[in-house]
Design a protein around this motif. Structure first.
Motif, PDB file in Angstrom:
ATOM      1  N   ILE A 126      -9.054  -4.507 -10.139  1.00 15.36           N
ATOM      2  CA  ILE A 126      -8.767  -5.897  -9.754  1.00 15.36           C
ATOM      3  C   ILE A 126      -7.541  -5.960  -8.853  1.00 15.36           C
ATOM      4  O   ILE A 126      -7.525  -6.678  -7.839  1.00 15.36           O
ATOM      5  CB  ILE A 126      -8.581  -6.761 -11.014  1.00 15.36           C
ATOM      6  CG1 ILE A 126      -9.923  -6.948 -11.731  1.00 15.36           C
ATOM      7  CG2 ILE A 126      -7.976  -8.114 -10.678  1.00 15.36           C
ATOM      8  CD1 ILE A 126      -9.817  -7.672 -13.051  1.00 15.36           C
ATOM      9  N   LEU A 127      -6.510  -5.195  -9.191  1.00 11.94           N
ATOM     10  CA  LEU A 127      -5.284  -5.221  -8.388  1.00 11.94           C
ATOM     11  C   LEU A 127      -5.530  -4.657  -6.992  1.00 11.94           C
ATOM     12  O   LEU A 127      -4.957  -5.167  -6.007  1.00 11.94           O
ATOM     13  CB  LEU A 127      -4.188  -4.418  -9.102  1.00 11.94           C
ATOM     14  CG  LEU A 127      -3.646  -5.044 -10.393  1.00 11.94           C
ATOM     15  CD1 LEU A 127      -2.720  -4.080 -11.110  1.00 11.94           C
ATOM     16  CD2 LEU A 127      -2.919  -6.357 -10.109  1.00 11.94           C
ATOM     17  N   VAL A 128      -6.359  -3.641  -6.876  1.00 10.67           N
ATOM     18  CA  VAL A 128      -6.681  -3.103  -5.553  1.00 10.67           C
ATOM     19  C   VAL A 128      -7.394  -4.161  -4.718  1.00 10.67           C
ATOM     20  O   VAL A 128      -7.096  -4.352  -3.528  1.00 10.67           O
ATOM     21  CB  VAL A 128      -7.532  -1.827  -5.691  1.00 10.67           C
ATOM     22  CG1 VAL A 128      -8.078  -1.398  -4.333  1.00 10.67           C
ATOM     23  CG2 VAL A 128      -6.717  -0.700  -6.302  1.00 10.67           C
ATOM     24  N   LYS A 129      -8.342  -4.879  -5.324  1.00 11.33           N
ATOM     25  CA  LYS A 129      -9.049  -5.942  -4.591  1.00 11.33           C
ATOM     26  C   LYS A 129      -8.085  -7.040  -4.149  1.00 11.33           C
ATOM     27  O   LYS A 129      -8.176  -7.546  -3.023  1.00 11.33           O
ATOM     28  CB  LYS A 129     -10.159  -6.521  -5.461  1.00 11.33           C
ATOM     29  CG  LYS A 129     -11.326  -5.579  -5.721  1.00 11.33           C
ATOM     30  CD  LYS A 129     -12.381  -6.237  -6.599  1.00 11.33           C
ATOM     31  CE  LYS A 129     -13.544  -5.294  -6.873  1.00 11.33           C
ATOM     32  NZ  LYS A 129     -14.564  -5.912  -7.769  1.00 11.33           N
ATOM     33  N   GLU A 130      -7.148  -7.416  -5.031  1.00 12.41           N
ATOM     34  CA  GLU A 130      -6.191  -8.466  -4.676  1.00 12.41           C
ATOM     35  C   GLU A 130      -5.243  -7.997  -3.578  1.00 12.41           C
ATOM     36  O   GLU A 130      -4.846  -8.790  -2.713  1.00 12.41           O
ATOM     37  CB  GLU A 130      -5.398  -8.890  -5.920  1.00 12.41           C
ATOM     38  CG  GLU A 130      -6.227  -9.616  -6.968  1.00 12.41           C
ATOM     39  CD  GLU A 130      -6.782 -10.938  -6.449  1.00 12.41           C
ATOM     40  OE1 GLU A 130      -6.070 -11.629  -5.693  1.00 12.41           O
ATOM     41  OE2 GLU A 130      -7.938 -11.272  -6.794  1.00 12.41           O
ATOM     42  N   LEU A 131      -4.870  -6.721  -3.605  1.00 12.62           N
ATOM     43  CA  LEU A 131      -4.028  -6.192  -2.532  1.00 12.62           C
ATOM     44  C   LEU A 131      -4.750  -6.233  -1.194  1.00 12.62           C
ATOM     45  O   LEU A 131      -4.169  -6.622  -0.168  1.00 12.62           O
ATOM     46  CB  LEU A 131      -3.605  -4.754  -2.863  1.00 12.62           C
ATOM     47  CG  LEU A 131      -2.428  -4.584  -3.821  1.00 12.62           C
ATOM     48  CD1 LEU A 131      -2.300  -3.136  -4.264  1.00 12.62           C
ATOM     49  CD2 LEU A 131      -1.132  -5.049  -3.172  1.00 12.62           C
ATOM     50  N   GLU A 132      -5.990  -5.829  -1.181  1.00 16.28           N
ATOM     51  CA  GLU A 132      -6.761  -5.854   0.066  1.00 16.28           C
ATOM     52  C   GLU A 132      -6.993  -7.288   0.540  1.00 16.28           C
ATOM     53  O   GLU A 132      -6.986  -7.557   1.753  1.00 16.28           O
ATOM     54  CB  GLU A 132      -8.087  -5.130  -0.150  1.00 16.28           C
ATOM     55  CG  GLU A 132      -7.911  -3.628  -0.388  1.00 16.28           C
ATOM     56  CD  GLU A 132      -9.185  -2.944  -0.864  1.00 16.28           C
ATOM     57  OE1 GLU A 132      -9.228  -1.698  -0.876  1.00 16.28           O
ATOM     58  OE2 GLU A 132     -10.148  -3.669  -1.235  1.00 16.28           O
ATOM     59  N   ARG A 133      -7.156  -8.223  -0.404  1.00 17.78           N
ATOM     60  CA  ARG A 133      -7.309  -9.629  -0.015  1.00 17.78           C
ATOM     61  C   ARG A 133      -6.000 -10.166   0.561  1.00 17.78           C
ATOM     62  O   ARG A 133      -6.005 -10.924   1.555  1.00 17.78           O
ATOM     63  CB  ARG A 133      -7.718 -10.457  -1.243  1.00 17.78           C
ATOM     64  CG  ARG A 133      -8.078 -11.906  -0.928  1.00 17.78           C
ATOM     65  CD  ARG A 133      -8.672 -12.582  -2.150  1.00 17.78           C
ATOM     66  NE  ARG A 133      -7.685 -12.755  -3.195  1.00 17.78           N
ATOM     67  CZ  ARG A 133      -6.923 -13.866  -3.334  1.00 17.78           C
ATOM     68  NH1 ARG A 133      -7.072 -14.866  -2.484  1.00 17.78           N
ATOM     69  NH2 ARG A 133      -6.058 -13.962  -4.306  1.00 17.78           N
ATOM     70  N   ALA A 134      -4.858  -9.778  -0.030  1.00 18.35           N
ATOM     71  CA  ALA A 134      -3.563 -10.208   0.502  1.00 18.35           C
ATOM     72  C   ALA A 134      -3.321  -9.621   1.882  1.00 18.35           C
ATOM     73  O   ALA A 134      -2.728 -10.270   2.750  1.00 18.35           O
ATOM     74  CB  ALA A 134      -2.452  -9.802  -0.461  1.00 18.35           C
TER      75      ALA A 134
END
Length: 753
Positions: free
Chosen positions: A62-70
C-alpha cells in the motif's frame, strides 16, 4: 468457506489503507476529530503490524502505491513521511518479496533527480535497500547490534540514546515518570535475548515461511548463553559476508546454519504456522537530569571510555591519560586516588634529582625500567598541519585519520597511526523548551572549545542532537521565563514543525501529551500507553530522524558598569532580551534624574550594526535613540528566512510636544542584522537575559556586542596563521576550508523541505 480468507484479507487491506490515508490527511492539516489521536496515528499503525506481522507485506504494498501516486501528482510533502513509514516497516518485517523491495529501490533512485532533502534521503535508503536485497535481514541485524552494543567484529558499531531534562524547568512528576518509563523499556531485555532475536530474524528473512520459528526459539532458549553467542556470531558473519556474494549464496549459508542449529528432526513434526514476527528490541536509552554544566561532556567520555576500563592505560591510547579522565570524572570512585596540585622543584636536569633510597632487589629492576631517561634533543612542536588534520577529522567525513606519531629514535621511521573510525554514535535527546536548547548551545560551544585545544571525541564519536518539546501546564519555579506562552517557549520546535510536517505530526504533538501521560494515575491503561508509547516514539525519532537543521549560535560580549569587572562572554541560540534596569534612586545623580524626567522613560543608546540587504553587501549603520528595551530573535517566523540573521526590535521612545504639554510614545524600530554593538553613553545600566532563561541574566550592563559565534577550531587555526602572515586579513591556506560559524544541528525527519 473458500471466500472467508479472501474477504478477511480484503477487509484487512481496507483497514490499513484507511489508516494510511488518515496519516496523509493529518499532513494536510486535517487533524483527526478525536484530539487524543493526534501524533498517535503512525504509532498505532506500526503497532497493528507488530501484532500481526504477516500483514507487513500488505502495508509495504500500500505504501509503495501511495508513493507512486504522490510522485505522479507532485505531492512531495507526502513522499518523505511515506518513505520513513515504509522503511521502518521493512526493517521489522519477517520477510518481504524481492519484487516489492525492487519497486522501493527503483523509487528511491528516482528521488536522486529531486533537490535536497529528497535526493539525500533517496540515496541513503537506496544504498540500504541494495544491501537488504542481497542479504535479507541485514538492516534489522545492524540496528540491533549497534543499539545493544553486541560484540561483533564484522560490524563493530555502538549507539546509545541519551535523554537530558532540566529538573529546574520540568516538574518532578514528569522527570520521575520519564525515568521510570525509560528504565522499564530496558528491564525485559538482555544480551542473550537480543542475540536470539537477531538469529531468528535473519534465518526467517532468508528462508521465508519454511523456517520453523517455534522450534528455533525453543532451541535457542534451551542453549546456554555461550552457545547462543556462538550461533549469533555465525549468523552475523554469514549475513555480513566476506566479500561480495549474491542472494543465493547468502540463503545457502543461512540454511546450513539453520540445519546445524536445529539438528535432524522428523519431517512433518512441527506444524506450519507461516511467517511470525521477531520484535525489534528497544534501543539502549539512558535518562539524565541535567544538573552540572559539564555533564554532557562527562557522559560522552564515559560512553567512549567506560569506567571499567578507565584504570587501564592501554585502552586509553595516547589521547586521554587515566589521571585526566579522573579529573573529568571527579568523584567517580573508579581509581581510588585523588590528585593534588603541587609545586614542582625539578630543575629538569637529571643529575639534580635527589638520590633515591636503596630499594630492594626485586623493586630495583622495575624502578630502572620505569625511570625517566632524558636524552639530548629539542621538543618537537606540533605543526599547524597536524592540528588541521585533527580538526578536519570531525568536520568532514566519519573515519578521518589522525596524523602520524612524532619521530622516535634516530634512524627509526615513524609508524603510521592506524585510522580512527567513528564506531560510536551518541543520540542526545533534549526534553523541554527553548531554555534547555540554550543550555545545549552553551555545552556544545564548550565541547567544541575543548576539542579545539585537544581533540578526543570528534574523530571517534558521531554526535547527533534531537529535540522533543515539553511544556508543563502548571506554574514553574523561579527559573521559568517571564512569559509562559507555549508558542513563545517553543520557537525552535515550531520552526522545525513548519519546516518538516512529519516532525510536526509525530514530535510537536508530544508537547502537551507527555505531561498528561506523566500525571496520569497508575492504572492498567496508563501502563499500556506510557510504557510503550513514549519509548517507542523516542526510539522512532532517533532511528529515522537523520536530517539535521543547523541553527546559528550567536556570541555576546557583555560590558558592565563597574570598570573593575571584566567583560563576560556567552552564547545564545534563540533570543536576547535587554530591559532598563531599575536603579536605586540614591545612586543616581540629580542631573540624571532631571534628564530622565525631561527625556522620558528609558535610556539613551548608541546602536551600530551591519544591515542585511538582498545583495548581501555590508552596510554599516549607526543611530542614537532613547529606548526602554530591545529584543533580538534568532529563530525566524518563516522557514524560508535566513537562520543566520537576527531580527532586532528596539522599543524607541519618541518625545511629542503639543499644546497640552510634553508626551511620550513608544515606537517599535525593527531591522535585521548579523553584527550589532550597543552602548549606553550615560552609563545607565540595563539587564540582559539570554534564551528566555532567568538564570542567565546579567545586571548592571552598559554595553553589548553580538555576532555569529565562530567555530573554535577555526579561531585556533586563524590565530596560528596570523603569526606567520600578520598582514593578511583574508583567510589563507587550509583555514579557509574549515567551517567558520558554529552551527548547532538538530535532527528531524526531513530537514528543511
Amino acid at each position: 468457506c473458500s471466500l472467508g480468507p479472501a474477504m478477511e484479507s480484503s477487509e484487512l487491506e481496507s483497514d490499513i489503507l484507511r489508516r494510511v490515508r488518515a496519516l496523509l490527511r493529518e499532513l494536510d492539516g486535517h487533524h483527526p476529530s478525536c484530539q487524543s489521536d493526534r501524533g498517535m496515528l503512525r504509532w498505532t499503525l506500526h503497532k497493528k503490524i507488530d501484532q500481526n506481522p504477516r500483514t507487513s507485506c500488505v502495508l509495504v504494498r500500500i505504501l509503495v502505491k501511495e508513493l507512486e501516486r504522490a510522485e505522479r501528482g507532485d505531492l512531495r510533502h507526502y513522499i518523505i513521511p511515506l518513505l520513513h513509514t515504509l522503511m521502518y516497516t521493512l526493517i521489522q518485517a519477517p520477510c518481504i518479496p524481492d519484487e516489492l523491495c525492487a519497486r522501493v529501490y527503483d523509487f528511491c533512485k528516482r528521488l536522486l533527480t529531486l533537490p535536497k532533502p529528497f535526493c539525500t534521503i533517496g540515496l541513503d535508503y537506496a544504498s540500504r535497500l541494495r544491501v537488504e536485497r542481497t542479504a535479507p535481514g541485514t538492516l534489522y541485524q545492524r540496528m540491533v547490534i549497534s543499539e545493544q552494543s553486541l560484540p561483533s567484529a564484522p560490524f563493530p558499531y555502538q549507539e546509545r540514546i541519551f535523554i537530558f531534562a532540566d529538573p529546574e524547568l520540568l516538574p518532578e512528576a514528569i522527570c520521575k515518570a520519564l525515568a521510570t518509563d525509560t528504565e522499564a523499556a530496558q528491564v525485559a531485555q538482555s544480551p542473550r535475548g537480543c542475540m536470539s532475536c537477531v538469529v531468528t530474524h535473519a534465518l526467517q528473512a532468508a528462508l521465508g515461511d519454511t523456517c520453523d520459528i517455534p522450534g528455533l526459539r525453543a532451541r535457542l532458549q534451551a542453549l546456554p548463553p555461550g552457545d547462543v553467542e556462538h550461533w549469533f556470531q555465525q549468523v552475523v558473519a554469514a549475513v555480513e559476508g566476506e566479500g561480495g556474494s549474491d542472494r543465493g549464496q547468502h540463503t545457502a549459508r543461512l540454511e546450513r546454519i539453520y540445519h546445524s542449529l536445529l539438528g535432524p528432526s522428523p519431517a512433518g513434526n512441527a506444524p506450519w504456522e507461516g511467517l511470525q514476527g521477531t520484535p525489534l528490541p528497544n534501543p539502549n536509552i539512558s535518562f539524565h537530569l541535567w544538573t552540572e554544566d559539564e555533564q554532557l561532556w562527562k557522559e560522552l567520555v564515559l560512553f567512549l571510555q567506560p569506567l571499567s576500563q578507565s584504570c587501564e592505560p592501554d585502552c586509553l591510547g595516547q589521547d586521554l591519560e587515566p589521571a585526566e579522565l579522573q579529573d573529568i570524572l571527579a568523584g567517580c570512585g573508579c581509581c581510588g586516588q585523588s590528585r593534588f596540585s603541587v609545586l614542582s622543584t625539578d630543575s629538569g636536569i637529571e643529575r639534580d634529582l635527589p638520590a633515591p633510597e636503596e630499594p630492594c632487589a626485586p623493586c630495583a629492576a622495575a624502578a630502572e625500567r620505569s625511570r625517566l631517561h632524558r636524552k639530548g634533543g629539542i621538543k618537537k612542536k606540533p605543526s599547524p598541519l597536524d592540528s588541521v588534520a585533527f580538526l578536519q577529522a570531525g568536520s568532514a567525513v566519519p573515519g578521518g585519520k589522525l596524523p602520524g606519531k612524532p619521530p622516535g629514535r634516530a634512524g627509526t621511521p615513524p609508524e603510521p597511526a592506524a585510522p580512527l573510525q567513528r564506531l560510536h554514535t551518541a543520540r542526545v535527546v533534549l526534553l523541554g523548551d527553548d531554555r534547555i536548547l540554550g543550555r545545549l548551545a552553551q555545552a556544545f560551544h564548550s565541547l567544541r572549545k575543548r576539542e579545539a585545544r585537544r581533540v578526543f571525541l570528534t574523530p571517534r564519536l558521531d554526535l547527533q542532537f534531537y529535540h522533543i518539546p515539553v511544556v508543563p501546564g502548571q506554574p514553574q519555579p523561579p527559573a521559568a521565563a517571564d512569559h509562559a506562552g507555549p508558542e513563545e517557549l517553543c520557537e525552535v520546535a515550531g520552526y522545525l514543525g513548519r519546516a518538516d510536517p512529519w516532525y510536526e505530526s509525530n514530535i510537536n504533538t508530544l508537547c502537551h501529551m507527555i505531561p498528561k501521560l506523566a500525571t496520569m494515575p497508575s492504572s492498567p491503561s496508563r501502563a499500556l500507553v506510557t510504557d510503550l508509547f513514549l519509548p517507542d516514539v523516542i526510539a522512532y525519532y532517533a532511528r529515522m530522524g537523520t536530517q539535521p537543521v543547523c541553527f546559528q549560535v550567536h556570541s555576546v560580549k557583555v560590558l558592565f558598569r563597574d570598570p573593575a569587572q571584566d567583560p563576560a562572554e556567552d552564547v545564545f541560540l534563540t533570543e536576547l532580551l535587554a530591559q532598563v534596569q531599575d536603579s536605586p534612586s540614591h545612586r543616581e545623580p540629580s542631573t540624571t534624574k532631571r534628564k530622565g524626567a525631561l527625556d522620558g522613560p528609558g535610556v539613551d543608546l548608541t546602536v551600530t550594526y551591519r544591515r542585511v540587504v538582498l545583495s548581501d553587501r555590508q552596510q554599516e549603520l549607526a543611530l542614537s535613540l532613547r529606548s526602554t528595551g530591545l529584543l533580538m530573535k534568532a529563530i525566524p517566523a518563516e522557514e524560508a528566512e535566513d537562520l543566520g540573521c537576527l531580527s532586532v526590535t528596539i522599543t524607541e521612545i519618541i518625545r511629542i510636544n503639543n499644546l497640552a504639554g510634553r508626551s511620550f510614545s513608544a515606537v517599535a524600530n525593527r531591522f535585521k542584522t548579523r553584527n550589532i554593538k550597543i552602548r549606553s553613553p550615560e552609563q545607565r545600566p540595563f539587564t540582559v537575559r539570554l534564551d528566555k532563561d532567568s538564570r542567565r541574566t546579567y545586571r548592571d550592563v552598559i554595553g553589548l556586542e553580538v555576532s555569529p559565534c565562530l567555530e573554535p577550531s577555526y579561531c585556533l587555526q586563524k590565530t596560528r596563521t596570523t603569526k606567520f602572515s600578520p598582514h593578511d586579513t583574508e583567510d589563507v591556506g587550509l583555514v579557509k576550508y574549515l567551517p567558520k560559524s558554529l552551527l548547532l544541528p538538530i535532527n528531524t525527519f526531513a530537514g528543511v523541505i
